[in-house]
Write a protein that holds these residues in place. Structure first.
Motif, PDB file in Angstrom:
ATOM      1  N   VAL A  39      15.434  -6.278  -7.227  1.00  0.00           N
ATOM      2  CA  VAL A  39      14.223  -5.582  -6.782  1.00  0.00           C
ATOM      3  C   VAL A  39      13.726  -4.697  -7.923  1.00  0.00           C
ATOM      4  O   VAL A  39      14.467  -3.841  -8.426  1.00  0.00           O
ATOM      5  CB  VAL A  39      14.480  -4.719  -5.534  1.00  0.00           C
ATOM      6  N   VAL A  40      12.491  -4.923  -8.331  1.00  0.00           N
ATOM      7  CA  VAL A  40      11.838  -4.071  -9.322  1.00  0.00           C
ATOM      8  C   VAL A  40      10.669  -3.367  -8.637  1.00  0.00           C
ATOM      9  O   VAL A  40       9.776  -4.020  -8.102  1.00  0.00           O
ATOM     10  CB  VAL A  40      11.320  -4.885 -10.528  1.00  0.00           C
ATOM     11  N   ALA A  41      10.700  -2.044  -8.629  1.00  0.00           N
ATOM     12  CA  ALA A  41       9.638  -1.259  -7.998  1.00  0.00           C
ATOM     13  C   ALA A  41       8.628  -0.810  -9.036  1.00  0.00           C
ATOM     14  O   ALA A  41       8.987  -0.199 -10.047  1.00  0.00           O
ATOM     15  CB  ALA A  41      10.229  -0.041  -7.292  1.00  0.00           C
ATOM     16  N   VAL A  42       7.359  -1.142  -8.807  1.00  0.00           N
ATOM     17  CA  VAL A  42       6.253  -0.630  -9.624  1.00  0.00           C
ATOM     18  C   VAL A  42       5.492   0.360  -8.752  1.00  0.00           C
ATOM     19  O   VAL A  42       5.046   0.019  -7.662  1.00  0.00           O
ATOM     20  CB  VAL A  42       5.314  -1.761 -10.075  1.00  0.00           C
ATOM     21  N   PHE A  43       5.353   1.602  -9.219  1.00  0.00           N
ATOM     22  CA  PHE A  43       4.727   2.629  -8.382  1.00  0.00           C
ATOM     23  C   PHE A  43       3.649   3.381  -9.138  1.00  0.00           C
ATOM     24  O   PHE A  43       3.860   3.873 -10.248  1.00  0.00           O
ATOM     25  CB  PHE A  43       5.776   3.615  -7.872  1.00  0.00           C
ATOM     26  N   GLN A  44       2.478   3.467  -8.494  1.00  0.00           N
ATOM     27  CA  GLN A  44       1.359   4.270  -9.000  1.00  0.00           C
ATOM     28  C   GLN A  44       1.160   5.445  -8.040  1.00  0.00           C
ATOM     29  O   GLN A  44       0.685   5.260  -6.923  1.00  0.00           O
ATOM     30  CB  GLN A  44       0.078   3.434  -9.060  1.00  0.00           C
ATOM     31  N   PRO A  45       1.543   6.667  -8.428  1.00  0.00           N
ATOM     32  CA  PRO A  45       1.320   7.816  -7.547  1.00  0.00           C
ATOM     33  C   PRO A  45      -0.162   7.970  -7.208  1.00  0.00           C
ATOM     34  O   PRO A  45      -1.030   7.694  -8.051  1.00  0.00           O
ATOM     35  CB  PRO A  45       1.828   8.999  -8.377  1.00  0.00           C
ATOM     36  N   HIS A  46      -0.446   8.401  -5.992  1.00  0.00           N
ATOM     37  CA  HIS A  46      -1.820   8.569  -5.527  1.00  0.00           C
ATOM     38  C   HIS A  46      -2.063  10.046  -5.250  1.00  0.00           C
ATOM     39  O   HIS A  46      -1.496  10.608  -4.321  1.00  0.00           O
ATOM     40  CB  HIS A  46      -2.038   7.743  -4.253  1.00  0.00           C
ATOM     41  N   LYS A  47      -2.845  10.679  -6.076  1.00  0.00           N
ATOM     42  CA  LYS A  47      -3.228  12.088  -6.020  1.00  0.00           C
ATOM     43  C   LYS A  47      -2.135  12.992  -6.605  1.00  0.00           C
ATOM     44  O   LYS A  47      -0.971  12.911  -6.246  1.00  0.00           O
ATOM     45  CB  LYS A  47      -3.563  12.545  -4.598  1.00  0.00           C
ATOM     46  N   TYR A  55       0.812  -1.217   0.000  1.00  0.00           N
ATOM     47  CA  TYR A  55       0.000   0.000   0.000  1.00  0.00           C
ATOM     48  C   TYR A  55       0.850   1.274   0.000  1.00  0.00           C
ATOM     49  O   TYR A  55       0.315   2.384  -0.026  1.00  0.00           O
ATOM     50  CB  TYR A  55      -0.894  -0.020   1.241  1.00  0.00           C
ATOM     51  N   ALA A  56       2.169   1.163   0.019  1.00  0.00           N
ATOM     52  CA  ALA A  56       3.039   2.339   0.137  1.00  0.00           C
ATOM     53  C   ALA A  56       2.695   3.397  -0.905  1.00  0.00           C
ATOM     54  O   ALA A  56       2.639   3.110  -2.097  1.00  0.00           O
ATOM     55  CB  ALA A  56       4.500   1.918  -0.001  1.00  0.00           C
ATOM     56  N   HIS A  57       2.485   4.634  -0.441  1.00  0.00           N
ATOM     57  CA  HIS A  57       2.147   5.708  -1.375  1.00  0.00           C
ATOM     58  C   HIS A  57       2.796   7.039  -0.990  1.00  0.00           C
ATOM     59  O   HIS A  57       2.532   8.061  -1.616  1.00  0.00           O
ATOM     60  CB  HIS A  57       0.617   5.884  -1.447  1.00  0.00           C
ATOM     61  N   HIS A  58       3.632   7.027   0.030  1.00  0.00           N
ATOM     62  CA  HIS A  58       4.349   8.211   0.490  1.00  0.00           C
ATOM     63  C   HIS A  58       5.839   7.880   0.456  1.00  0.00           C
ATOM     64  O   HIS A  58       6.227   6.714   0.650  1.00  0.00           O
ATOM     65  CB  HIS A  58       3.898   8.557   1.918  1.00  0.00           C
ATOM     66  N   PRO A  59       6.717   8.845   0.210  1.00  0.00           N
ATOM     67  CA  PRO A  59       8.145   8.532   0.125  1.00  0.00           C
ATOM     68  C   PRO A  59       8.687   7.762   1.330  1.00  0.00           C
ATOM     69  O   PRO A  59       9.495   6.837   1.163  1.00  0.00           O
ATOM     70  CB  PRO A  59       8.787   9.924   0.017  1.00  0.00           C
ATOM     71  N   THR A  60       8.262   8.107   2.526  1.00  0.00           N
ATOM     72  CA  THR A  60       8.732   7.398   3.718  1.00  0.00           C
ATOM     73  C   THR A  60       8.314   5.936   3.676  1.00  0.00           C
ATOM     74  O   THR A  60       9.096   5.034   4.004  1.00  0.00           O
ATOM     75  CB  THR A  60       8.194   8.065   4.993  1.00  0.00           C
ATOM     76  N   GLU A  61       7.077   5.669   3.269  1.00  0.00           N
ATOM     77  CA  GLU A  61       6.582   4.296   3.178  1.00  0.00           C
ATOM     78  C   GLU A  61       7.305   3.522   2.075  1.00  0.00           C
ATOM     79  O   GLU A  61       7.609   2.330   2.230  1.00  0.00           O
ATOM     80  CB  GLU A  61       5.076   4.313   2.928  1.00  0.00           C
ATOM     81  N   ILE A  62       7.562   4.189   0.962  1.00  0.00           N
ATOM     82  CA  ILE A  62       8.267   3.536  -0.140  1.00  0.00           C
ATOM     83  C   ILE A  62       9.657   3.095   0.305  1.00  0.00           C
ATOM     84  O   ILE A  62      10.095   1.973   0.033  1.00  0.00           O
ATOM     85  CB  ILE A  62       8.353   4.478  -1.359  1.00  0.00           C
ATOM     86  N   ARG A  63      10.356   3.964   1.018  1.00  0.00           N
ATOM     87  CA  ARG A  63      11.690   3.608   1.514  1.00  0.00           C
ATOM     88  C   ARG A  63      11.633   2.381   2.416  1.00  0.00           C
ATOM     89  O   ARG A  63      12.463   1.466   2.312  1.00  0.00           O
ATOM     90  CB  ARG A  63      12.298   4.783   2.270  1.00  0.00           C
ATOM     91  N   ALA A  64      10.655   2.351   3.329  1.00  0.00           N
ATOM     92  CA  ALA A  64      10.541   1.231   4.259  1.00  0.00           C
ATOM     93  C   ALA A  64      10.235  -0.065   3.513  1.00  0.00           C
ATOM     94  O   ALA A  64      10.816  -1.120   3.805  1.00  0.00           O
ATOM     95  CB  ALA A  64       9.462   1.524   5.295  1.00  0.00           C
ATOM     96  N   THR A  65       9.325   0.001   2.554  1.00  0.00           N
ATOM     97  CA  THR A  65       8.942  -1.189   1.790  1.00  0.00           C
ATOM     98  C   THR A  65      10.107  -1.718   0.955  1.00  0.00           C
ATOM     99  O   THR A  65      10.385  -2.926   0.943  1.00  0.00           O
ATOM    100  CB  THR A  65       7.749  -0.861   0.879  1.00  0.00           C
TER     101      THR A  65
END
Length: 508
Positions: free
Chosen positions: A377-385, A345-355
């Motif tokens: 590690v491959v990161a797939v990210f969908q920005p939220h808002k 569910y990571a959607h904030h930079p701090t959460e992304i770093r932890a994940t």
């Protein structure tokens, strides 16, 4: 305002936007308490389908006709901040002079009717901490009522009406309604400015959390959060509110400390040996079945909370091994053509770093219960808002450029009526990531800070892919990744739909 006079089992409840994680949890609780429940939502998800399977009437369109059909029962209308005043159902309910509550009022009513209540607030870790508390209480025989922002394994859902005297609720601070709650225990996992569409400044956020704390009988706070939490705790202490803190550091003034045993360490990444302290007293050793520093902190918060709810250390020790992360919190979805797929569910930079830090721990490890040994590690990210992406663009670039071998960017998930802020789009994020990778390959640029990154397009394109949609990503997953990849799919939007779009099924 005395709300209880209009809340009784004989009066139906109608939830506008019932598929929302907060709304669906409340609907489930009141359904189990004998209320007649209906709801509307344009999107069908697992929460909607679960409720419909138990007899809840679901309107798949959101229109005035829904309210007209229900008028004969005089339902109490429940809405969230995501439902605007000009929503057709709200407008029809107002014309019919029906009572309309915000979901926070319904949750506060639940709190007022329980002997003890816990409200978990904070920028990150709310759902995990809430799930941990609910799980520990459940396996200790307390049978709590639960309203959480994710699926809790012990109850098989995101909400349940327990027979016990304790309510565990995730308290969302994003719209300021957290100030309405009066919990026995208020938990603040950490705090930093995130919801920039509601809070104009850090001061606004601090003020809101101070009011929440003043309404709580006891506040438990994360001692290690060096963002805004200390300001909240200082103001609460000055106001005479009882505050206790937790930490993972041995040399800390926090009352509760969960310290990894350096001698025992980890038998594997599945379990960690740790020692629990209260004040200066070594209470005992435990086996912790979670991975990652942030999850250890969430567990420390949960243990501190349960101790204040009367659970003995031995009770906690006995039930700890039942802990599991809630849905979409580093959830292993399965193996796909030699790739391990993670949903988060990571959607904030701090959460992304932890994940991503947790993901990196798994690379080349053979002592994990995984279908294969991951290599990249491959990161797939969908920005939220758009508002969040615009406010933290540089921070997103820095977070996604760390700990990963490849990044795939999806379009921004936001309301259809929203437009990019100052032209900030997912493509801009991808371009800046390309620039970051290119500059990082240059010795003169390796020590640059986030604020120094520019937007020059260059050679880093080989590490960054912009995918037009979830359908495009699903169709090209095998081209964008290679066997041995740990693919971490992150976002608070609809990225969970990706797994049903893949041409072949995941091996669970």
């Amino acid at each position: 305002m005395a709300l209880a006079s209009t809340l009784e089992p004989a009066r139906p409840l109608h939830f506008i936007g019932i598929g929302g994680v907060g709304m669906s949890s409340l609907a489930k609780i009141f359904l189990e308490r004998g209320y007649s429940i209906s709801g509307s939502d344009r999107c069908r998800n697992a929460y909607v389908e679960d409720l419909e399977a138990t007899g809840v009437k679901i309107f798949n369109a959101q229109e005035a006709a829904n309210i007209k059909e229900l008028l004969g029962t005089s339902p109490l209308i429940v809405r969230s901040s995501a439902v605007s005043n000009d929503h057709p159902e709200v407008q029809e309910a107002l014309m019919a002079e029906l009572t309309i509550w915000h979901r926070s009022e319904l949750l506060q009513e639940l709190m007022a009717n329980h002997q003890s209540s816990v409200a978990i607030a904070g920028s990150h870790g709310k759902t995990t901490t809430s799930a941990f508390i609910a799980t520990l209480l459940f396996w200790a025989g307390r049978d709590p009522t639960v309203a959480v922002g994710g699926r809790v394994d012990s109850i098989g859902s995101n909400g349940c009406s327990g027979s016990g005297k304790i309510l565990v609720a995730e308290a969302d601070e994003s719209d300021g309604t957290i100030m309405k709650y009066t919990p026995t225990i208020g938990v603040i996992t950490n705090l930093e400015l995130e919801h920039v569409d509601h809070f104009a400044s850090e001061d606004d956020l601090v003020s809101t959390l101070v009011k929440f704390g003043c309404n709580s009988g006891l506040v438990l706070a994360n001692k290690e959060c060096n963002k805004l939490t200390p300001r909240v705790v200082q103001q609460l202490t000055s106001a005479g509110v009882r505050c206790l803190s937790w930490s993972l550091k041995h040399k800390s003034s926090a009352y509760y400390r969960l310290i990894q045993d350096s001698l025992q360490g980890c038998s594997s990444l599945n379990t960690t040996t740790a020692i629990w302290y209260e004040g200066e007293e070594n209470i005992g050793e435990i086996q912790v079945p979670v991975v990652g520093h942030h999850n250890l902190s969430n567990l420390a918060a949960a243990m501190a909370c349960c101790r204040n709810l009367g659970l003995s250390f031995q009770q906690l020790k006995d039930v700890l091994l039942h802990l599991k992360l809630p849905g979409r919190r580093f959830e292993i979805r399965g193996e796909y053509e030699g790739r391990i797929i993670i949903d988060d569910y990571a959607h904030h930079p701090t959460e992304i770093r932890a994940t991503l830090s947790t993901a990196r721990l798994l690379i080349n490890r053979i002592d994990m219960n995984l279908p294969l040994v991951p290599r990249r590690v491959v990161a797939v990210f969908q920005p939220h808002k758009y508002s969040r992406l615009a406010a933290f663009l540089k921070e997103f670039v820095c977070a996604l450029a760390e700990e990963v071998d490849r990044v795939i960017i999806l379009p921004v998930y936001d309301a259809p009526t929203q437009i990019p802020c100052r032209g900030i789009t997912s493509q801009v994020l991808a371009d800046q990531l390309i620039s970051q990778y290119n500059q990082a390959s240059c010795p003169s640029a390796q020590n640059m800070s986030c604020s120094e990154i520019d937007t020059t397009n260059a050679l880093g394109a080989s590490k960054v892919t912009y995918s037009r949609s979830l359908h495009d990503l699903a169709e090209n997953m095998l081209d964008y990744t290679i066997p041995g990849d740990l693919v971490v799919v992150m976002g608070a939007g609809d990225t969970h739909n990706l797994f049903g779009l893949l041409p072949r099924k995941l091996n669970i």
